[in-house]
Write a protein that holds these residues in place. Structure first.
Motif, mmCIF file in Angstrom:
data_model
loop_
_atom_site.group_PDB
_atom_site.id
_atom_site.type_symbol
_atom_site.label_atom_id
_atom_site.label_comp_id
_atom_site.label_asym_id
_atom_site.label_seq_id
_atom_site.Cartn_x
_atom_site.Cartn_y
_atom_site.Cartn_z
ATOM 1 N N GLY A 164 0.818 -1.215 0.000
ATOM 2 C CA GLY A 164 0.000 0.000 0.000
ATOM 3 C C GLY A 164 0.847 1.259 0.000
ATOM 4 N N LEU A 165 1.902 1.265 0.786
ATOM 5 C CA LEU A 165 2.782 2.432 0.840
ATOM 6 C C LEU A 165 3.549 2.610 -0.476
ATOM 7 N N ALA A 166 4.015 1.506 -1.063
ATOM 8 C CA ALA A 166 4.734 1.580 -2.342
ATOM 9 C C ALA A 166 3.803 2.071 -3.456
ATOM 10 N N HIS A 167 2.578 1.588 -3.476
ATOM 11 C CA HIS A 167 1.584 2.015 -4.464
ATOM 12 C C HIS A 167 1.326 3.518 -4.335
ATOM 13 N N LEU A 168 1.164 3.971 -3.120
ATOM 14 C CA LEU A 168 0.923 5.397 -2.865
ATOM 15 C C LEU A 168 2.091 6.238 -3.363
ATOM 16 N N GLU A 169 3.293 5.794 -3.085
ATOM 17 C CA GLU A 169 4.483 6.545 -3.497
ATOM 18 C C GLU A 169 4.521 6.714 -5.014
ATOM 19 N N LEU A 170 4.260 5.647 -5.740
ATOM 20 C CA LEU A 170 4.313 5.714 -7.207
ATOM 21 C C LEU A 170 3.207 6.587 -7.785
ATOM 22 N N HIS A 171 2.039 6.573 -7.174
ATOM 23 C CA HIS A 171 0.923 7.342 -7.715
ATOM 24 C C HIS A 171 0.932 8.815 -7.318
ATOM 25 N N THR A 172 1.631 9.149 -6.260
ATOM 26 C CA THR A 172 1.675 10.548 -5.830
ATOM 27 C C THR A 172 2.989 11.233 -6.174
ATOM 28 N N GLU A 173 4.000 10.445 -6.558
ATOM 29 C CA GLU A 173 5.355 10.960 -6.792
ATOM 30 C C GLU A 173 5.868 11.700 -5.567
ATOM 31 N N LEU A 174 5.498 11.194 -4.421
ATOM 32 C CA LEU A 174 5.897 11.745 -3.132
ATOM 33 C C LEU A 174 6.678 10.662 -2.394
ATOM 34 N N PRO A 175 7.833 10.980 -1.830
ATOM 35 C CA PRO A 175 8.546 9.952 -1.066
ATOM 36 C C PRO A 175 7.695 9.463 0.107
ATOM 37 N N VAL A 176 7.404 8.180 0.111
ATOM 38 C CA VAL A 176 6.650 7.545 1.191
ATOM 39 C C VAL A 176 7.549 6.424 1.716
ATOM 40 N N LEU A 177 8.121 6.636 2.887
ATOM 41 C CA LEU A 177 9.102 5.714 3.434
ATOM 42 C C LEU A 177 8.454 4.728 4.385
ATOM 43 N N CYS A 178 8.854 3.474 4.245
ATOM 44 C CA CYS A 178 8.314 2.402 5.068
ATOM 45 C C CYS A 178 9.354 1.995 6.106
ATOM 46 N N GLY A 179 9.123 2.380 7.333
ATOM 47 C CA GLY A 179 9.988 1.992 8.438
ATOM 48 C C GLY A 179 9.239 1.030 9.345
ATOM 49 N N ILE A 180 8.838 -0.101 8.782
ATOM 50 C CA ILE A 180 8.056 -1.082 9.528
ATOM 51 C C ILE A 180 8.916 -2.318 9.757
ATOM 52 N N LEU A 181 9.026 -2.697 10.996
ATOM 53 C CA LEU A 181 9.845 -3.846 11.379
ATOM 54 C C LEU A 181 8.989 -5.068 11.662
ATOM 55 N N VAL A 182 9.482 -6.233 11.263
ATOM 56 C CA VAL A 182 8.904 -7.505 11.677
ATOM 57 C C VAL A 182 9.935 -8.130 12.595
ATOM 58 N N LEU A 183 9.557 -8.317 13.837
ATOM 59 C CA LEU A 183 10.505 -8.768 14.848
ATOM 60 C C LEU A 183 10.079 -10.096 15.463
ATOM 61 N N GLU A 184 11.071 -10.888 15.802
ATOM 62 C CA GLU A 184 10.793 -12.175 16.434
ATOM 63 C C GLU A 184 11.424 -12.303 17.807
ATOM 64 N N THR A 185 12.558 -11.647 18.020
ATOM 65 C CA THR A 185 13.295 -11.825 19.266
ATOM 66 C C THR A 185 13.604 -10.482 19.910
ATOM 67 N N LEU A 186 13.901 -10.520 21.180
ATOM 68 C CA LEU A 186 14.298 -9.315 21.893
ATOM 69 C C LEU A 186 15.597 -8.756 21.329
ATOM 70 N N GLU A 187 16.485 -9.611 20.882
ATOM 71 C CA GLU A 187 17.734 -9.165 20.280
ATOM 72 C C GLU A 187 17.463 -8.319 19.041
ATOM 73 N N GLN A 188 16.505 -8.735 18.223
ATOM 74 C CA GLN A 188 16.142 -7.937 17.055
ATOM 75 C C GLN A 188 15.572 -6.590 17.463
ATOM 76 N N VAL A 189 14.788 -6.567 18.513
ATOM 77 C CA VAL A 189 14.208 -5.310 18.993
ATOM 78 C C VAL A 189 15.317 -4.332 19.336
ATOM 79 N N THR A 190 16.282 -4.766 20.113
ATOM 80 C CA THR A 190 17.338 -3.859 20.552
ATOM 81 C C THR A 190 18.287 -3.486 19.418
ATOM 82 N N THR A 191 18.475 -4.360 18.452
ATOM 83 C CA THR A 191 19.370 -4.066 17.332
ATOM 84 C C THR A 191 18.731 -3.111 16.341
ATOM 85 N N GLN A 192 17.487 -3.350 15.958
ATOM 86 C CA GLN A 192 16.868 -2.587 14.886
ATOM 87 C C GLN A 192 16.236 -1.278 15.326
#
Length: 156
Positions: free
Chosen positions: A99-127
């Protein structure tokens, strides 16, 4: 030969940040993004709007509404999903990113996706930069600043 490269100082940029409010993790992403926007991009506080949304899956709709206002040079979507908390996490994240990529292409506006998929506490602290200087919110903000300048140069 002509070369276009973006710079990151964008003091007059207007940035909207859509933030899923369901985790402390997301606030670490927001802190990273705001630090980059203000310190490196030199963006004024008055030019930054933060919109809190209930969950990650509401980020594309919020970004879409923000883009229609025409008041912003870039939109940054920040959030996280802990795999164990959402049974269909993969579908949620895929739809959100598409959805965010589609919006970016149709609006010619930078739409940045900073969404994390996390599984462990180590990933939480690293990312999120809690233990290190590496923060996905910071990366999204830095990319937004550079893309604003690249696109302005191309259009001019």
């Amino acid at each position: 030969m002509k070369i276009i490269e973006g710079v990151v100082a964008t003091p007059y940029a207007r940035i909207a940040i859509a933030l899923a409010r369901n985790h402390f993790i997301n606030h670490a992403l927001l802190d990273g993004a705001l630090d980059i926007l203000k310190r490196i991009g030199q963006v004024a506080d008055d030019n930054i709007l933060v919109v809190h949304v209930p969950s990650v899956d509401k980020l594309p709709l919020t970004a879409c509404c923000l883009s229609k206002q025409g008041d912003f040079d870039a939109i940054i979507a920040l959030g996280s999903v802990i795999r164990s908390e959402i049974e269909q996490y993969h579908e949620v994240i895929t739809q959100c990113r598409q959805g965010l990529a589609h919006l970016e292409l149709h609006t010619e506006l930078p739409v940045l996706c900073g969404i994390l998929v996390l599984e462990t506490l180590e990933q939480v602290t690293t990312q999120t930069g809690i233990k290190t200087r590496h923060n996905k919110g910071s990366e999204a903000a830095l990319t937004a600043l550079e893309m604003i300048n690249v696109l302005q140069t191309i259009k001019n």
